[in-house]
Design an enzyme around this catalytic site. Structure first.
Site, PDB file in Angstrom:
ATOM      1  N   LYS A  22       0.829  -1.220   0.000  1.00 32.83           N
ATOM      2  CA  LYS A  22       0.000   0.000   0.000  1.00 32.83           C
ATOM      3  C   LYS A  22       0.855   1.260   0.000  1.00 32.83           C
ATOM      4  CE  LYS A  22      -1.539   1.738   3.917  1.00 32.83           C
ATOM      5  NZ  LYS A  22      -1.504   3.139   4.331  1.00 32.83           N
ATOM      6  N   ASN A  23       1.843   1.294   0.870  1.00 35.48           N
ATOM      7  CA  ASN A  23       2.597   2.541   1.013  1.00 35.48           C
ATOM      8  C   ASN A  23       3.500   2.823  -0.187  1.00 35.48           C
ATOM      9  OD1 ASN A  23       1.321   3.075   3.381  1.00 35.48           O
ATOM     10  ND2 ASN A  23       3.006   2.413   4.708  1.00 35.48           N
ATOM     11  N   ARG A  93      -3.394  10.536   4.179  1.00 37.14           N
ATOM     12  CA  ARG A  93      -2.157  11.267   4.341  1.00 37.14           C
ATOM     13  C   ARG A  93      -1.352  11.330   3.040  1.00 37.14           C
ATOM     14  NH1 ARG A  93       0.538  13.328   8.059  1.00 37.14           N
ATOM     15  NH2 ARG A  93       2.801  13.297   8.005  1.00 37.14           N
ATOM     16  N   CYS A 117      -4.127   8.254   9.648  1.00 36.40           N
ATOM     17  CA  CYS A 117      -4.373   7.696  10.975  1.00 36.40           C
ATOM     18  C   CYS A 117      -3.922   8.650  12.063  1.00 36.40           C
ATOM     19  CB  CYS A 117      -3.615   6.379  11.131  1.00 36.40           C
ATOM     20  SG  CYS A 117      -4.500   4.981  10.451  1.00 36.40           S
ATOM     21  N   ARG A 122       1.827  14.607  13.255  1.00 34.65           N
ATOM     22  CA  ARG A 122       2.549  14.160  12.060  1.00 34.65           C
ATOM     23  C   ARG A 122       2.950  15.381  11.235  1.00 34.65           C
ATOM     24  NH1 ARG A 122      -0.400   8.663  10.014  1.00 34.65           N
ATOM     25  NH2 ARG A 122       1.603   8.345   9.003  1.00 34.65           N
ATOM     26  N   PRO A 123       4.020  16.060  11.677  1.00 42.31           N
ATOM     27  CA  PRO A 123       4.452  17.274  10.980  1.00 42.31           C
ATOM     28  C   PRO A 123       4.958  16.967   9.569  1.00 42.31           C
ATOM     29  CG  PRO A 123       6.079  16.626  12.624  1.00 42.31           C
ATOM     30  CD  PRO A 123       4.920  15.694  12.765  1.00 42.31           C
ATOM     31  N   ILE A 124       4.980  18.017   8.729  1.00 41.96           N
ATOM     32  CA  ILE A 124       5.539  17.824   7.378  1.00 41.96           C
ATOM     33  C   ILE A 124       6.680  18.816   7.132  1.00 41.96           C
ATOM     34  CG2 ILE A 124       3.483  16.782   6.328  1.00 41.96           C
ATOM     35  CD1 ILE A 124       3.013  19.609   5.092  1.00 41.96           C
ATOM     36  N   GLN A 126       9.821  18.491   7.244  1.00 43.47           N
ATOM     37  CA  GLN A 126      10.965  18.004   6.445  1.00 43.47           C
ATOM     38  C   GLN A 126      10.638  17.980   4.951  1.00 43.47           C
ATOM     39  OE1 GLN A 126      14.026  17.558   7.933  1.00 43.47           O
ATOM     40  NE2 GLN A 126      12.817  18.425   9.602  1.00 43.47           N
ATOM     41  N   ASP A 305       4.658   0.061  12.079  1.00 44.08           N
ATOM     42  CA  ASP A 305       3.367  -0.453  11.599  1.00 44.08           C
ATOM     43  C   ASP A 305       3.109  -1.901  12.034  1.00 44.08           C
ATOM     44  OD1 ASP A 305       2.879   1.963  10.473  1.00 44.08           O
ATOM     45  OD2 ASP A 305       3.011   1.315   8.392  1.00 44.08           O
ATOM     46  N   ILE A 327       8.684   5.953  16.996  1.00 47.94           N
ATOM     47  CA  ILE A 327       8.400   6.751  15.788  1.00 47.94           C
ATOM     48  C   ILE A 327       7.199   7.693  15.995  1.00 47.94           C
ATOM     49  CG2 ILE A 327       8.014   6.683  13.283  1.00 47.94           C
ATOM     50  CD1 ILE A 327      10.521   5.133  13.870  1.00 47.94           C
ATOM     51  N   ARG A 397      -8.672   0.500   5.036  1.00 43.76           N
ATOM     52  CA  ARG A 397      -7.781   1.458   4.366  1.00 43.76           C
ATOM     53  C   ARG A 397      -6.543   0.748   3.814  1.00 43.76           C
ATOM     54  NH1 ARG A 397      -5.688   5.987   7.943  1.00 43.76           N
ATOM     55  NH2 ARG A 397      -4.251   5.757   6.211  1.00 43.76           N
TER      56      ARG A 397
END
Ligand code: UD1
Length: 430
Positions: A22-23, A93, A117, A122-124, A126, A305, A327, A397
Site C-alpha cells: 500500500k505505502n 495522508r 491515521c 505528524r508534521p511535514i 521536512q 506499523d 516513531i 484502508r
C-alpha cells in the site's frame, strides 16, 4: 456500520497470498502523473487509500483506466488543475505525494493538508524544508499547502529526522529539478526503493535509494513505463503474527523475505520457527510463546506499523515483555481495547509493559487506527468466544479482503453490516 465478527480459538493454518505494498502504491500512483505518457501499474492493492488517491487524481484530470482489480493505467497528460482541495484528500495522508509529483512536473501544486491515521502529531516540516531547498516557495493557507517555483534547482538536503514521506516527496520533486540533489539521512524502507525504481523506469536518474544517501540527477522529461509494485511488508507481517498468536502454521506467499527480516527475527525470539524460501516465509508456532523486548525503528529496524500486532501477541506470551514506540507518540490506543479481552498491559510514556496472560476472552472492541485494528482482529482470533471489531473502515484502508484471507486460513470471521447479521453469525458458528 460494518464490523468484523470473530469466533476465536482456531489455529490459523495454510497459505496466504500477499498483495502489493500500500505505502509504495500510494507514492507510485502519485508519481505516475509526472509523465504525459501512459503508465501501467501492476500488483496494486485494492484498498480504500489507493482508491481515494485515484479519485483525487481523477479530480484534476488524470485519466485512470482500471485494467483489472490490481492493474491500472494512468495518464497525466490531461491534467488541467493543480489544486486538490477535495474532501477525499483529507482522508488520506498520502495525498501529499501529489505535491512532490505536481511540483516536480508543473512547478506548482496546492494540496489540502494531509489526514490519515491519528497516531500522533505528524508534521511535514521536512517535506517543506526539502521543497524549499529545491527553490520552491511553500506556504500554508486556508488548509492548503501551496507550493510554487519558477524553476527547481538541485540541492544538498540533510533530513533532520528519518522520514519515509519526506524522502519520497523530496525525491519526486528533485527528479525534475535542474542539476544534482543529494538527500542525506534518507529513509531506507523498501517502499522508498520501490518508488525510486519506478521513477528510474520512467527515465529518472536516482542512485542510492535503500541507503541513507540518495543522489538524484534531474531530468527534463519522464516517459511511460510498466511497473510491478513490491509485496506489502506489513500485510505479510500481520499474517505472520496471526500464525504466532493463534499457535498456527501459516505460509505467506509472494513476499520478499529480506523485507521481513526484523519481523522474522522477533518471531524466532518468541519461540516460533521460520522457514524461508525465495518468495515465501512459513511461520510455525508449535511451542509456547515467550517474552521479548522490542523497539520500533526506521528500516531495517522493527516497523512501527507492526507494533500493535507484536504487542497483542506478547500479551499472550509467557513472562514480561516491553514494547517501545520510537516513531509515533500516540500508537498505544489499542491497549484499552486489548485490556477488555484480558490483556495485562501498562503504558508509561512511549513504552508498553506487558505481563503475558494465559488467554484472551472475546469482547466488543473498536479499531482506533489501521494497524491497531488489525492487531485487535488477530487478538480476537486467538481469544476464547466471540469478538466484534468495530470501525473496520480503518482496517480496510490498508488490508484487501482481510477477512476473506483469514477465512482461507481457517479463521471463523465474517464482515457483518448490522446487529441482525451479527446474531446470524453467532447462531451459525455457535
Ligand atoms: C509512513 C507510512 C506509515 C509508517 C511510517 C513510518 C505511508 C503512507 N505511511 O508514514 O504507515 O508508519 O511511514 O514507517 O507510507 N516527521 C517529522 N517531520 C516530517 C515528517 C516526519 O518530524 O516532515 C516525523 C514523524 O512525526 C515521525 C517520523 O518522522 O515521528 C517518521 O515519520 P514518516 O516516516 O514521515 O512517516 P510517514 O511517511 O507519515
Amino acid at each position: 456500520m460494518e464490523k468484523y465478527a470473530i469466533r476465536g480459538g482456531n489455529p490459523l493454518v495454510g497459505e496466504v497470498e500477499i498483495g502489493g505494498a500500500k505505502n509504495a502504491a500510494l507514492a507510485i500512483l502519485a508519481a505516475a502523473v509526472m509523465t504525459d505518457e501512459t503508465v501501467l501499474i501492476e500488483n496494486m492493492p485494492d484498498v480504500r487509500d489507493t482508491n481515494i488517491l485515484l479519485q483525487a487524481m481523477e479530480s484534476i484530470g488524470t485519466i485512470v483506466e482500471r485494467v483489472d482489480r490490481h492493474t491500472v493505467k494512468i495518464n497525466g497528460s490531461q491534467i488541467h488543475n493543480l489544486v486538490i482541495s477535495d474532501g477525499y484528500v483529507k482522508k488520506i495522508r498520502a495525498s501529499y505525494y501529489l505535491i512532490g509529483a505536481l511540483l516536480g512536473k508543473y512547478k506548482r501544486a496546492e494540496v489540502a493538508l494531509p489526514g490519515g491515521c491519528d497516531i500522533g502529531s505528524r508534521p511535514i516540516d521536512q517535506h517543506i524544508k526539502g521543497w524549499k531547498a529545491l527553490g520552491a516557495n511553500v506556504k500554508i493557507e486556508h488548509g492548503l499547502i501551496i507550493t510554487q517555483a519558477d524553476s527547481l534547482k538541485g540541492s544538498h538536503i540533510y533530513m533532520d529526522v528519518v522520514s519515509v514521506g519526506a524522502t519520497i516527496n523530496v525525491m519526486m520533486a528533485a527528479v525534475m529539478a535542474e542539476g544534482q540533489t543529494i538527500i542525506e539521512n534518507a529513509a531506507k524502507e523498501p517502499h522508498v526503493v520501490d518508488v525510486a525504481n519506478f521513477l528510474n523506469s520512467m527515465g529518472a536518474n536516482i542512485k542510492g535509494a535503500g541507503t541513507d544517501v540518495i543522489r538524484i540527477k534531474g531530468t527534463e522529461r519522464l516517459h511511460g513505463t510498466e511497473y510491478v509494485i513490491i509485496p506489502d511488508q506489513i500485510e505479510a507481517g500481520t499474517f505472520m503474527f496471526s500464525a504466532a498468536i493463534t499457535k498456527g502454521d501459516v505460509t505467506v506467499k509472494n513476499v520478499i523475505p529480506k523485507h521481513l527480516e526484523s519481523i522474522s527475527a522477533k518471531l524466532v525470539e518468541i519461540g516460533c520457527e521460520i522457514e524461508e524460501s525465495d518468495d515465501a516465509v512459513r511461520v510455525v508456532a508449535s511451542k509456547p510463546l515467550t517474552h521479548t523486548k522490542v523497539k520500533t525503528l526506521p528500516y531495517p529496524g522493527f516497523p512501527t506499523d507492526m507494533q500493535p500486532q507484536i504487542a497483542a501477541t506478547l500479551a499472550l506470551a509467557g513472562g514480561a515483555s516491553m514494547v517501545t514506540e520510537s516513531i509515533f507518540e500516540n500508537r498505544f490506543k489499542y491497549v484499552d481495547e486489548l485490556t477488555k479481552m484480558g490483556a495485562d498491559i501498562k503504558v508509561e510514556g512511549n513504552t508498553a509493559f506487558i505481563s503475558g496472560v494465559k488467554k484472551f476472552t472475546g469482547a466488543n472492541v473498536s479499531s482506533p487506527d489501521l494497524r491497531a485494528g488489525a492487531a485487535l482482529v488477530i487478538a480476537g482470533l486467538a481469544a476464547e468466544g466471540f469478538t466484534v471489531v468495530d470501525d473496520i473502515k480503518y482496517i480496510e484502508r490498508g488490508y484487501e479482503d482481510f477477512h476473506l484471507k483469514l477465512q482461507g486460513l481457517g479463521a471463523v470471521i465474517e464482515r457483518v453490516e448490522d446487529d441482525r447479521e451479527l446474531q446470524k453469525f453467532k447462531f451459525k458458528v455457535g
